[in-house]
Design an enzyme around this catalytic site. Structure first.
Site, short mmCIF file in Angstrom:
data_model
loop_
_atom_site.label_atom_id
_atom_site.label_comp_id
_atom_site.label_asym_id
_atom_site.label_seq_id
_atom_site.Cartn_x
_atom_site.Cartn_y
_atom_site.Cartn_z
N ARG A 186 2.41 0.93 -5.95
CA ARG A 186 2.54 0.20 -4.48
C ARG A 186 0.91 -0.60 -4.29
O ARG A 186 1.46 -1.65 -3.36
CB ARG A 186 2.92 1.15 -3.14
CG ARG A 186 3.85 1.86 -3.47
CD ARG A 186 3.58 2.59 -2.62
NE ARG A 186 4.62 2.08 -1.18
CZ ARG A 186 5.79 1.68 -0.84
NH1 ARG A 186 6.94 2.03 -1.39
NH2 ARG A 186 5.40 1.17 -0.10
N ASN A 218 0.31 1.19 5.86
CA ASN A 218 0.45 0.30 5.49
C ASN A 218 1.49 -0.75 5.66
O ASN A 218 1.87 -0.59 6.88
CB ASN A 218 1.32 0.58 4.28
CG ASN A 218 2.54 0.09 4.08
OD1 ASN A 218 2.24 -1.17 3.12
ND2 ASN A 218 3.60 0.56 3.28
N GLY A 219 1.40 -2.14 5.79
CA GLY A 219 1.70 -3.04 6.54
C GLY A 219 0.72 -4.33 7.02
O GLY A 219 -0.24 -4.52 6.50
N LYS A 224 8.59 -12.42 -16.07
CA LYS A 224 8.33 -11.37 -17.14
C LYS A 224 6.84 -11.66 -17.39
O LYS A 224 6.18 -11.00 -17.61
CB LYS A 224 9.38 -10.82 -17.41
CG LYS A 224 9.57 -9.94 -17.58
CD LYS A 224 10.37 -8.82 -16.53
CE LYS A 224 9.85 -9.25 -15.10
NZ LYS A 224 10.27 -8.72 -14.17
N HIS A 260 13.12 -34.74 -17.87
CA HIS A 260 13.10 -35.54 -16.64
C HIS A 260 11.98 -35.21 -16.34
O HIS A 260 11.45 -35.64 -15.21
CB HIS A 260 14.29 -35.08 -15.53
CG HIS A 260 15.77 -35.02 -15.84
ND1 HIS A 260 15.88 -37.03 -16.00
CD2 HIS A 260 16.51 -34.89 -16.55
CE1 HIS A 260 16.96 -37.28 -16.92
NE2 HIS A 260 17.60 -35.52 -16.64
N LYS A 283 4.06 -3.10 -6.73
CA LYS A 283 5.42 -3.31 -7.02
C LYS A 283 6.45 -3.62 -5.60
O LYS A 283 7.67 -4.04 -5.96
CB LYS A 283 5.61 -1.50 -7.37
CG LYS A 283 7.06 -1.43 -7.88
CD LYS A 283 7.64 -1.99 -9.20
CE LYS A 283 9.15 -1.10 -9.16
NZ LYS A 283 9.59 -2.88 -10.98
N TRP A 330 -2.59 -2.58 -1.74
CA TRP A 330 -2.59 -3.50 -2.16
C TRP A 330 -3.22 -4.80 -1.01
O TRP A 330 -2.96 -4.52 -0.02
CB TRP A 330 -0.96 -4.08 -2.14
CG TRP A 330 -0.95 -5.39 -2.87
CD1 TRP A 330 -1.38 -5.65 -4.25
CD2 TRP A 330 -0.61 -6.58 -2.58
NE1 TRP A 330 -0.39 -7.17 -4.58
CE2 TRP A 330 -0.74 -7.35 -3.50
CE3 TRP A 330 -0.07 -6.84 -1.19
CZ2 TRP A 330 0.31 -8.63 -2.47
CZ3 TRP A 330 0.62 -7.43 -0.63
CH2 TRP A 330 0.59 -8.73 -1.63
N GLU A 343 13.73 -15.60 -15.25
CA GLU A 343 13.74 -14.19 -15.43
C GLU A 343 11.99 -14.39 -16.16
O GLU A 343 11.37 -13.14 -16.43
CB GLU A 343 15.21 -13.04 -15.52
CG GLU A 343 14.50 -11.85 -15.84
CD GLU A 343 12.90 -10.99 -14.26
OE1 GLU A 343 12.75 -11.98 -13.40
OE2 GLU A 343 12.89 -11.01 -14.74
N GLU A 353 3.51 -12.44 -15.49
CA GLU A 353 3.08 -11.05 -13.87
C GLU A 353 2.79 -10.41 -15.37
O GLU A 353 1.62 -9.77 -14.74
CB GLU A 353 4.47 -10.81 -13.57
CG GLU A 353 5.01 -9.86 -14.27
CD GLU A 353 6.34 -9.71 -13.46
OE1 GLU A 353 7.35 -9.30 -13.58
OE2 GLU A 353 5.82 -8.71 -11.79
N CYS A 368 0.83 -0.97 0.17
CA CYS A 368 -0.32 0.21 0.12
C CYS A 368 1.03 0.86 0.12
O CYS A 368 2.80 1.51 -0.10
CB CYS A 368 -1.13 0.45 1.36
SG CYS A 368 -1.70 -1.24 1.10
C1 AGP Z 1 9.70 -8.57 -10.72
O1 AGP Z 1 9.29 -8.25 -12.12
C2 AGP Z 1 8.52 -9.03 -9.52
N1 AGP Z 1 7.62 -7.78 -9.55
C3 AGP Z 1 9.45 -8.86 -8.04
O2 AGP Z 1 9.61 -10.30 -8.18
C4 AGP Z 1 9.99 -8.29 -7.72
O3 AGP Z 1 11.52 -8.50 -8.44
C5 AGP Z 1 10.00 -9.04 -6.33
O4 AGP Z 1 8.87 -8.96 -5.08
C6 AGP Z 1 11.26 -8.43 -5.50
O5 AGP Z 1 11.08 -6.66 -4.96
P1 AGP Z 1 12.42 -6.12 -4.75
O6 AGP Z 1 14.06 -6.14 -5.29
O7 AGP Z 1 12.55 -4.82 -4.55
O8 AGP Z 1 13.53 -6.76 -3.93
#
Ligand code: AGP
Length: 596
Positions: A27, A96-97, A471, A490, A591, A72, A467, A474, A2
């Site tokens: 966020r 937030n938290g 990508k 395997h 994020k 969030w 990665e 997500e 958040c």
């Molecule tokens: C990346 O595309 C993601 N949104 C996510 O995996 C991100 O890398 C992860 O949450 C770690 O975030 P940070 O690098 O801010 O610690």
């Protein structure tokens, strides 16, 4: 996670908060809300959905003091009722938290007659404030925060107080002053254009902001002080500048991110700092590189390169696993925490756990004032600039560079560092060529119509495969996996049929021949295949066998992920756009994940 914001002493609180919330929206974007102090009372507007949903309702709001939130969802689905601020009695709160003991507090408060309107953990805070309020705001806030367990950054309005209160515990909050007004927000970019001077609050601090003045105390009520400094230019919020989405804008910023990260490594004397700590510690016996999501993938790539350079055990681990594992890390261990935001709860806690075990902690982060920097013995900067798109792109490439330079410094061969710095002078151009020359449209169309997309690679190409898969998943929601090329046969090969696409990454000639065999096996079973490779690395036969063939400029192994990832990022972006997804704000994501 958040985003929260507070302001007092501005011309129109609702408009100021709305502007800040737009910058905090990355966020979380499940719901948004604003509460303002007006005519001696608190007026609250909150809506499910994006920040823009608030606009019609805030037009008429007056008041010079208020708080805002973009959510969030953790506890309780996205809805108007679960949106913050939560208002009851004399108070309104944004949080937030996570309040970990919310269930017991909620029972206690309900038994005492409080009515709850949401399923959130946060609503207990506003009821606690009312419970403890006997006309002394400070006492009420202190009594409340002492009852909370978990992580919380809070902004609080009280109808009897002309300003707002900010509380920080394990989640970020920055306070600011400017033009006679006072502010607080979850990050600095949201304060840009509002505050001139800022201070990063520390865990266990409370700020009382009213009548042009901020005073601080700790959770015991003792006065505390904070040093304000000019809001850094680097905290300027990003704008689209003509690009349709932040994701493609940020991919285009990869060359600049690489250049800035390499030059910060030199200008901030990182090699010297690393040499000093290495000497002080009498060398290292092993290295753990840790992160979450994309940061874990750059950690994994760095571990391959680090072990080769240092010739001691170097392993990568996800932070969420490390923090709860009985690790053998100790005084001889170098622990490298990788995090774009520097606020990811699992990564910060993993670094704290490593420190408790006696390890030396290095933080590799894109945010200079983040929580992880407070834990680390040495900070290695990533200078990717503010990253808005939830999917990390330029920060990943910055991390690859910062980590490669770290290992080149630690291996104590001046030629390794020198040649890496020299290569970095041209790496940006290789990335630019990859960004402009890669033709990914057909592969993206194939991804968009696939039942599953599998990314495979060996050696340094395996973390890149992970990665690429993350990508694509997500931002486009197309399912799939990243796999070591040799592992496919395997088990996972059972999933291959004409509806699937496999993307093979090849940046090493010798390993490329092995990966080519995996592609053969896939094509023989009717699967479609795409190859992303360094120029001249893939066996000739592959060009004919694979349906799609993308070449990018070659570079050294340690830096290779920064180039080979680009076509994969572009494929993910185009697939998302083709499928009509919003690549900047994928569903269910935020994020920076500041809770467990
Ligand atoms: C990346 O595309 C993601 N949104 C996510 O995996 C991100 O890398 C992860 O949450 C770690 O975030 P940070 O690098 O801010 O610690």
């Amino acid at each position: 996670m958040c985003g929260i914001i507070g302001c007092t002493g501005v011309k129109c609180a609702a408009k100021t908060l709305y502007r800040g919330l737009e910058d905090l929206e990355y966020r979380g974007y499940d719901s948004a809300g604003i509460a303002v102090l007006d005519c001696g009372g608190i007026i609250t507007v909150k809506r499910k959905g994006r920040v823009a949903a608030l606009l019609p309702a805030i037009e008429e709001l007056g008041g010079t003091t208020g708080i805002g939130h973009t959510r969030w969802a953790t506890h309780g689905r996205p809805s108007d009722a679960n949106a913050h601020p939560h208002t009851a009695g004399a108070f309104s709160v944004v949080h937030n938290g996570i309040i970990e003991n919310y269930a017991e507090l909620k029972k206690e408060l309900a038994d005492e007659g409080c009515t709850f309107f949401s399923q959130t953990d946060s609503e207990v805070v506003v009821h606690l404030l009312n419970k403890y309020y006997r006309g002394d705001l400070k006492e009420a806030v202190l009594s409340t925060v002492r009852r909370l367990r978990g992580a919380f950054a809070l902004c609080i309005l009280c109808k009897d107080y002309s300003g707002f209160v900010a509380v920080k515990y394990c989640n970020p909050i920055i306070v600011g002053t400017g033009g006679g007004a006072l502010f607080a927000a979850s990050d600095m970019p949201a304060l840009c254009g509002l505050a001139e001077n800022v201070a990063v609050m520390q865990d266990g601090q409370i700020a009382f902001a009213a009548e042009g003045k901020i005073t601080f105390c700790d959770f015991s009520g003792e006065a505390a002080s904070l040093t304000f400094s000019t809001l850094p230019v680097s905290a300027r919020p990003a704008r689209l500048c003509g690009f349709p989405h932040y994701m493609i804008k940020e991919i285009n910023e990869i060359p600049a991110a690489i250049k800035a990260t390499a030059s910060a490594f030199t200008s901030e004397n990182c090699a010297e700092k690393l040499a000093r700590i290495q000497k002080k510690r009498g060398g290292f016996t092993d290295v753990v590189v840790c992160g979450c999501g994309t940061a874990f993938h750059s950690a994994l790539a760095a571990a391959y390169c680090g072990e080769e350079l240092l010739k001691i055990p170097v392993r990568a681990e996800t932070a969420g696993e490390f923090r709860y594992r009985k690790s053998s890390a100790g005084a001889g261990t170098l622990f490298i925490a990788v995090s774009q935001s520097g606020e990811t709860a699992d990564t910060v806690e993993a670094a704290r756990a490593a420190k408790r075990l006696g390890a030396c902690v290095i933080a590799v982060t894109n945010v200079a004032y983040s929580a992880i920097t407070g834990v680390a013995d040495v900070v290695i900067p990533v200078r990717a600039g503010v990253e808005i798109c939830v999917a990390a792109t330029k920060s990943y490439c910055g991390q690859i560079v910062a980590l490669a330079l770290t290992f080149a410094s630690l291996c104590q061969s001046s030629s390794a560092l020198k040649s890496m710095l020299k290569e970095l002078k041209t790496l940006g151009a290789a990335c630019s060529a990859a960004i402009t020359d890669c033709r990914v449209e057909d592969v993206a169309r194939a991804c968009a119509s696939s039942s599953g997309v599998y990314f495979i690679g060996r050696g340094m190409d395996y973390p890149v495969a992970l990665e690429g898969s993350l990508k694509l998943k997500e931002v486009s929601y197309v399912p799939g996996e990243g796999y070591p090329a040799g592992e496919l046969k395997h088990g996972t090969i059972a999933l291959i049929d004409g509806g699937t696409l496999t993307v093979a990454i090849i940046t090493d000639k010798t390993l490329g021949e092995k990966t080519a065999s995996a592609v053969e096996q896939i094509c023989s079973r009717g699967g479609r295949a795409a190859v992303v490779c360094f120029k001249g690395c893939a066996p000739l036969s592959l060009k004919e066998r694979a349906e799609f063939f993308i070449e990018v400029p070659a570079c050294s192994a340690c830096l290779s992920p920064a180039v080979s990832v680009i076509p994969l990022q572009l494929i993910a972006y185009r697939t998302a756009v083709i499928l009509g997804r919003d690549p900047d704000k994928p569903r269910n994501l935020a994020k920076s994940v500041t809770v467990e």
